[in-house]
Design a protein around this motif. Sequence first.
Motif, PDB file in Angstrom:
ATOM      1  N   ASP A   1       0.817  -1.215   0.000  1.00  0.00           N
ATOM      2  CA  ASP A   1       0.000   0.000   0.000  1.00  0.00           C
ATOM      3  C   ASP A   1       0.849   1.262   0.000  1.00  0.00           C
ATOM      4  O   ASP A   1       1.907   1.309   0.626  1.00  0.00           O
ATOM      5  CB  ASP A   1      -0.910   0.040   1.233  1.00  0.00           C
ATOM      6  CG  ASP A   1      -2.078  -0.925   1.130  1.00  0.00           C
ATOM      7  OD1 ASP A   1      -2.226  -1.582   0.088  1.00  0.00           O
ATOM      8  OD2 ASP A   1      -2.829  -1.009   2.108  1.00  0.00           O
ATOM      9  N   GLY A   2       0.353   2.283  -0.695  1.00  0.00           N
ATOM     10  CA  GLY A   2       1.003   3.580  -0.722  1.00  0.00           C
ATOM     11  C   GLY A   2       0.479   4.460   0.401  1.00  0.00           C
ATOM     12  O   GLY A   2      -0.318   4.012   1.237  1.00  0.00           O
ATOM     13  N   PRO A   3       0.860   5.723   0.412  1.00  0.00           N
ATOM     14  CA  PRO A   3       0.442   6.622   1.490  1.00  0.00           C
ATOM     15  C   PRO A   3      -1.069   6.876   1.537  1.00  0.00           C
ATOM     16  O   PRO A   3      -1.597   7.272   2.566  1.00  0.00           O
ATOM     17  CB  PRO A   3       1.211   7.912   1.204  1.00  0.00           C
ATOM     18  CG  PRO A   3       1.624   7.819  -0.214  1.00  0.00           C
ATOM     19  CD  PRO A   3       1.735   6.366  -0.547  1.00  0.00           C
ATOM     20  N   HIS A   4      -1.774   6.611   0.434  1.00  0.00           N
ATOM     21  CA  HIS A   4      -3.216   6.858   0.382  1.00  0.00           C
ATOM     22  C   HIS A   4      -4.014   5.578   0.154  1.00  0.00           C
ATOM     23  O   HIS A   4      -5.173   5.637  -0.237  1.00  0.00           O
ATOM     24  CB  HIS A   4      -3.546   7.886  -0.698  1.00  0.00           C
ATOM     25  CG  HIS A   4      -2.832   9.188  -0.500  1.00  0.00           C
ATOM     26  ND1 HIS A   4      -3.139  10.067   0.512  1.00  0.00           N
ATOM     27  CD2 HIS A   4      -1.785   9.734  -1.158  1.00  0.00           C
ATOM     28  CE1 HIS A   4      -2.334  11.106   0.464  1.00  0.00           C
ATOM     29  NE2 HIS A   4      -1.493  10.928  -0.547  1.00  0.00           N
ATOM     30  N   GLY A   5      -3.375   4.427   0.364  1.00  0.00           N
ATOM     31  CA  GLY A   5      -4.062   3.154   0.187  1.00  0.00           C
ATOM     32  C   GLY A   5      -3.426   2.312  -0.896  1.00  0.00           C
ATOM     33  O   GLY A   5      -2.319   2.592  -1.353  1.00  0.00           O
TER      34      GLY A   5
ATOM     35  N   TYR B   1      -2.248   0.676  -4.321  1.00  0.00           N
ATOM     36  CA  TYR B   1      -1.979   1.158  -5.677  1.00  0.00           C
ATOM     37  C   TYR B   1      -2.856   0.412  -6.668  1.00  0.00           C
ATOM     38  O   TYR B   1      -3.302  -0.713  -6.404  1.00  0.00           O
ATOM     39  CB  TYR B   1      -0.514   0.913  -6.063  1.00  0.00           C
ATOM     40  CG  TYR B   1       0.461   1.808  -5.341  1.00  0.00           C
ATOM     41  CD1 TYR B   1       0.549   3.157  -5.639  1.00  0.00           C
ATOM     42  CD2 TYR B   1       1.316   1.287  -4.378  1.00  0.00           C
ATOM     43  CE1 TYR B   1       1.450   3.981  -4.978  1.00  0.00           C
ATOM     44  CE2 TYR B   1       2.226   2.103  -3.724  1.00  0.00           C
ATOM     45  CZ  TYR B   1       2.292   3.439  -4.026  1.00  0.00           C
ATOM     46  OH  TYR B   1       3.172   4.251  -3.382  1.00  0.00           O
TER      47      TYR B   1
END
Length: 66
Positions: A43-47, A49
């Motif tokens: 997961d990236g910083p906003h959820g 990918y």
Amino acid sequence: MTGSDGDAPVVAEGTASILRRPFPAAVVAGLRRRYDEWDVSVDGPHGPYVLLRIAVTRWLMAGRAH
């Protein structure tokens, strides 16, 4: 096509579809090699990918349609 340095941009026209996890292993491995071990499956910083798959119907290069 040349490198990804932005000196020779191209535009692809087509239909996009969203790919969600699990991603194909070859795609994950290719992104890791290309982008300094970045793991698209984490997961990236906003959820999570997503990836975009583009079925290209036309390439625009140097201002001309091909």
